[in-house]
Scaffold this motif. Sequence first.
Motif, PDB file in Angstrom:
ATOM      1  N   ALA A 346      -9.059  -8.696   0.223  1.00  0.00           N
ATOM      2  CA  ALA A 346      -9.611  -7.859   1.153  1.00  0.00           C
ATOM      3  C   ALA A 346     -11.062  -8.160   1.516  1.00  0.00           C
ATOM      4  CB  ALA A 346      -9.896  -6.148   0.694  1.00  0.00           C
ATOM      5  N   PRO A 347     -11.138  -8.687   2.243  1.00  0.00           N
ATOM      6  CA  PRO A 347     -11.869  -8.948   3.292  1.00  0.00           C
ATOM      7  C   PRO A 347     -13.569  -8.001   2.877  1.00  0.00           C
ATOM      8  CG  PRO A 347     -10.892  -8.538   5.065  1.00  0.00           C
ATOM      9  CD  PRO A 347      -9.841  -8.613   3.534  1.00  0.00           C
ATOM     10  N   ASN A 348     -13.151  -6.841   3.193  1.00  0.00           N
ATOM     11  CA  ASN A 348     -14.003  -5.564   2.828  1.00  0.00           C
ATOM     12  C   ASN A 348     -13.378  -4.260   2.378  1.00  0.00           C
ATOM     13  OD1 ASN A 348     -12.327  -4.630   5.217  1.00  0.00           O
ATOM     14  ND2 ASN A 348     -13.843  -5.846   6.974  1.00  0.00           N
ATOM     15  N   GLU A 349     -14.218  -3.171   2.482  1.00  0.00           N
ATOM     16  CA  GLU A 349     -14.169  -2.484   1.875  1.00  0.00           C
ATOM     17  C   GLU A 349     -13.265  -1.852   2.922  1.00  0.00           C
ATOM     18  OE1 GLU A 349     -15.020  -0.604  -1.328  1.00  0.00           O
ATOM     19  OE2 GLU A 349     -15.768  -3.046  -1.511  1.00  0.00           O
ATOM     20  N   GLN A 350     -12.876  -1.635   3.615  1.00  0.00           N
ATOM     21  CA  GLN A 350     -11.953  -1.355   4.264  1.00  0.00           C
ATOM     22  C   GLN A 350     -11.089  -1.199   3.777  1.00  0.00           C
ATOM     23  OE1 GLN A 350     -12.764  -0.939   8.951  1.00  0.00           O
ATOM     24  NE2 GLN A 350     -11.025   0.598   9.348  1.00  0.00           N
ATOM     25  N   ASN A 351     -11.041  -2.510   4.264  1.00  0.00           N
ATOM     26  CA  ASN A 351      -9.505  -3.495   3.981  1.00  0.00           C
ATOM     27  C   ASN A 351      -8.667  -3.425   2.515  1.00  0.00           C
ATOM     28  OD1 ASN A 351     -10.340  -5.719   6.316  1.00  0.00           O
ATOM     29  ND2 ASN A 351      -8.258  -4.764   6.679  1.00  0.00           N
ATOM     30  N   LYS A 352     -10.092  -3.425   1.841  1.00  0.00           N
ATOM     31  CA  LYS A 352      -9.695  -2.462   0.408  1.00  0.00           C
ATOM     32  C   LYS A 352      -9.062  -1.563   0.466  1.00  0.00           C
ATOM     33  CE  LYS A 352     -11.379  -3.093  -4.189  1.00  0.00           C
ATOM     34  NZ  LYS A 352     -12.908  -3.473  -5.227  1.00  0.00           N
ATOM     35  N   THR A 353     -10.336   0.121   0.916  1.00  0.00           N
ATOM     36  CA  THR A 353      -9.361   0.724   0.841  1.00  0.00           C
ATOM     37  C   THR A 353      -8.022   1.216   1.564  1.00  0.00           C
ATOM     38  OG1 THR A 353     -11.661   1.917   1.500  1.00  0.00           O
ATOM     39  CG2 THR A 353     -10.009   3.675   1.572  1.00  0.00           C
ATOM     40  N   SER A 354      -8.034   0.435   2.521  1.00  0.00           N
ATOM     41  CA  SER A 354      -6.244   0.672   3.251  1.00  0.00           C
ATOM     42  C   SER A 354      -5.565  -0.095   1.984  1.00  0.00           C
ATOM     43  CB  SER A 354      -6.182  -0.441   4.426  1.00  0.00           C
ATOM     44  OG  SER A 354      -4.665  -0.346   5.295  1.00  0.00           O
ATOM     45  N   VAL A 355      -4.844  -1.013   2.009  1.00  0.00           N
ATOM     46  CA  VAL A 355      -4.441  -1.899   0.584  1.00  0.00           C
ATOM     47  C   VAL A 355      -3.931  -1.077  -0.337  1.00  0.00           C
ATOM     48  CG1 VAL A 355      -3.989  -4.156  -0.600  1.00  0.00           C
ATOM     49  CG2 VAL A 355      -5.211  -4.150   1.423  1.00  0.00           C
ATOM     50  N   THR A 356      -5.262  -0.374  -1.242  1.00  0.00           N
ATOM     51  CA  THR A 356      -5.388   0.521  -1.815  1.00  0.00           C
ATOM     52  C   THR A 356      -4.022   1.662  -1.574  1.00  0.00           C
ATOM     53  OG1 THR A 356      -7.625   0.174  -2.987  1.00  0.00           O
ATOM     54  CG2 THR A 356      -6.633   2.028  -4.213  1.00  0.00           C
ATOM     55  N   ALA A 357      -4.447   1.956  -1.087  1.00  0.00           N
ATOM     56  CA  ALA A 357      -3.527   3.303  -0.147  1.00  0.00           C
ATOM     57  C   ALA A 357      -2.088   3.198   0.010  1.00  0.00           C
ATOM     58  CB  ALA A 357      -3.933   4.198   1.075  1.00  0.00           C
ATOM     59  N   MET A 358      -1.712   1.918   0.791  1.00  0.00           N
ATOM     60  CA  MET A 358      -0.920   1.220   0.395  1.00  0.00           C
ATOM     61  C   MET A 358       0.265   1.045  -0.442  1.00  0.00           C
ATOM     62  SD  MET A 358      -0.904  -1.890   3.357  1.00  0.00           S
ATOM     63  CE  MET A 358      -1.280  -1.269   5.112  1.00  0.00           C
ATOM     64  N   ILE A 359      -0.347   0.337  -1.819  1.00  0.00           N
ATOM     65  CA  ILE A 359      -0.071   0.082  -3.394  1.00  0.00           C
ATOM     66  C   ILE A 359       0.388   1.492  -4.086  1.00  0.00           C
ATOM     67  CG2 ILE A 359      -0.224  -0.231  -4.888  1.00  0.00           C
ATOM     68  CD1 ILE A 359      -2.044  -2.510  -4.263  1.00  0.00           C
ATOM     69  N   VAL A 360      -0.004   2.923  -3.579  1.00  0.00           N
ATOM     70  CA  VAL A 360       0.082   4.527  -3.805  1.00  0.00           C
ATOM     71  C   VAL A 360       1.711   4.767  -3.239  1.00  0.00           C
ATOM     72  CG1 VAL A 360      -0.458   6.822  -4.370  1.00  0.00           C
ATOM     73  CG2 VAL A 360      -1.992   4.608  -4.140  1.00  0.00           C
ATOM     74  N   LYS A 361       1.786   4.089  -1.673  1.00  0.00           N
ATOM     75  CA  LYS A 361       2.852   4.507  -1.081  1.00  0.00           C
ATOM     76  C   LYS A 361       3.826   3.877  -1.831  1.00  0.00           C
ATOM     77  CE  LYS A 361       3.072   5.986   3.012  1.00  0.00           C
ATOM     78  NZ  LYS A 361       3.379   6.207   4.835  1.00  0.00           N
ATOM     79  N   LEU A 362       3.183   2.829  -1.862  1.00  0.00           N
ATOM     80  CA  LEU A 362       4.519   1.843  -2.242  1.00  0.00           C
ATOM     81  C   LEU A 362       5.083   2.455  -3.565  1.00  0.00           C
ATOM     82  CD1 LEU A 362       3.677  -2.009  -0.465  1.00  0.00           C
ATOM     83  CD2 LEU A 362       5.440  -0.096   0.156  1.00  0.00           C
ATOM     84  N   LYS A 363       4.482   2.273  -4.468  1.00  0.00           N
ATOM     85  CA  LYS A 363       5.017   3.179  -5.704  1.00  0.00           C
ATOM     86  C   LYS A 363       5.637   4.322  -6.176  1.00  0.00           C
ATOM     87  CE  LYS A 363       0.914   1.085  -8.599  1.00  0.00           C
ATOM     88  NZ  LYS A 363       0.173   1.223  -9.283  1.00  0.00           N
ATOM     89  N   GLU A 364       5.632   5.093  -4.604  1.00  0.00           N
ATOM     90  CA  GLU A 364       6.260   6.252  -4.412  1.00  0.00           C
ATOM     91  C   GLU A 364       7.838   5.945  -3.995  1.00  0.00           C
ATOM     92  OE1 GLU A 364       3.474   8.822  -2.111  1.00  0.00           O
ATOM     93  OE2 GLU A 364       2.262   9.319  -3.902  1.00  0.00           O
ATOM     94  N   GLY A 365       7.639   4.990  -3.543  1.00  0.00           N
ATOM     95  CA  GLY A 365       8.728   4.116  -2.327  1.00  0.00           C
ATOM     96  C   GLY A 365       8.893   4.766  -1.166  1.00  0.00           C
ATOM     97  N   LYS A 366       8.332   4.944  -0.524  1.00  0.00           N
ATOM     98  CA  LYS A 366       7.596   5.328   1.406  1.00  0.00           C
ATOM     99  C   LYS A 366       7.216   3.957   1.782  1.00  0.00           C
ATOM    100  CE  LYS A 366       5.659  10.158  -0.353  1.00  0.00           C
ATOM    101  NZ  LYS A 366       4.445  10.836   0.042  1.00  0.00           N
ATOM    102  N   ASP A 367       7.773   4.341   3.039  1.00  0.00           N
ATOM    103  CA  ASP A 367       6.913   2.688   3.541  1.00  0.00           C
ATOM    104  C   ASP A 367       6.089   2.897   4.474  1.00  0.00           C
ATOM    105  OD1 ASP A 367       7.185   0.484   5.882  1.00  0.00           O
ATOM    106  OD2 ASP A 367       8.518   1.959   7.372  1.00  0.00           O
ATOM    107  N   VAL A 368       5.335   1.647   4.362  1.00  0.00           N
ATOM    108  CA  VAL A 368       3.585   1.422   4.781  1.00  0.00           C
ATOM    109  C   VAL A 368       3.620   1.342   6.201  1.00  0.00           C
ATOM    110  CG1 VAL A 368       3.060   1.206   2.484  1.00  0.00           C
ATOM    111  CG2 VAL A 368       3.887  -0.903   4.224  1.00  0.00           C
ATOM    112  N   ASN A 369       4.518   2.097   7.495  1.00  0.00           N
ATOM    113  CA  ASN A 369       4.335   0.860   8.472  1.00  0.00           C
ATOM    114  C   ASN A 369       4.485   2.097   9.666  1.00  0.00           C
ATOM    115  OD1 ASN A 369       4.281  -2.196   8.455  1.00  0.00           O
ATOM    116  ND2 ASN A 369       6.560  -2.006   7.681  1.00  0.00           N
TER     117      ASN A 369
END
Length: 369
Positions: A346-369
């Motif tokens: 991730a090139p910056n903190e904003q992207n890192k935060t966004s990817v981290t949130a996606m990981i949480v959703k994916l672990k819950e079986g939710k679409d990130v789009n």
Amino acid sequence: MKKYLSALIGIFLSAISLAQIPLTVAPSGGNKKAAVSERVGLTDVVITYDRPGVKGREGKVWGELVPVGFTDPGFGNSKSAPWRAGANENTTFKFTNDVKIQGQSLPAGKYGFFIAYSPEECTLIFSKNSTSWGHYFYNAAEDALRVKVKPQALEKSVEWLKYEFMNETENSATVALQWEKLSIPFTIEVDYVKDQLESFRRELRTENGFIWQSWDQAAAWCLQRSVNLEEALLWADTASSAIFGGDKAFIAWSTKAQIQEKLGRNEEAAATMKMAMAFASMNEIHQYGRRLLQQKKTKEALEIFKTNYSKNPNQFTTLMGLVRGYSAVADYKNALKYANLALPLAPNEQNKTSVTAMIVKLKEGKDVN
């Protein structure tokens, strides 16, 4: 010689005494010169007028200072003149394209503007004569348009007469004359799409048409609005040709493909996009995949994201494309895999935060789009 010079000076001074030399001074009566303009769509509306003041005459403006209907101004050759809708010289309106006033057509041009006032209903008059001084030479035979509108009361008094634009949209605006405690509003409408297309056709025949980007801009504008698609396709053909250097521009080919698809020529569109992909950058391919996701073409989007990754492996952008692509087809296991690979890139903190949130959703079986 002295006698000759004295004679010349005498003649000059006599001429001055017989003629008034016009110098620049403020308008008579303290009225203020003004101009206000606004662009409605592609149409410039310019109002030029003089602004009289109330000057303590509250309650005596409408119906007294501004007479009711048509009157004899007592000067000039008009015996039945409306109010000049301002002070001193003609109030004028200039339109750079055809318009509609209160729904009635008025060609592009410059017009003298008058109002026949009535407390119940005012008659607005656009005259073909925009150069006469005031209303003293008003001639009804020169009327280009008359429309009727209802005046509206104002709560707060307006000291200096003004014209104001309000309620603006892409295709219309309300213009209101406001003075003392009265407003006289009317609508101006334009055909923005028609004017824009005519402008494109003119400009593409000038030096602006020497570059492919101009042709693509015109085609993309039509695509966005789903108008004039057949001609837009011709513009896209020119944009993506070698004539002006757009034959290796992904954007030009992509615009052409989208127009073909809108026209129902799906096989042609697919072939055009295949051509476009040869010239696409990593980010352009990624955005194309995102567009397919928005169109609910999830399987096609995933294939585009895979292609991008094969061309540009282990990049944050292409990894995130796979995250979105696999998530869109409910393959959360693979989406999570690539999200974990993308996180440290991730090139910056904003992207890192966004990817981290996606990981949480994916672990819950939710679409990130």
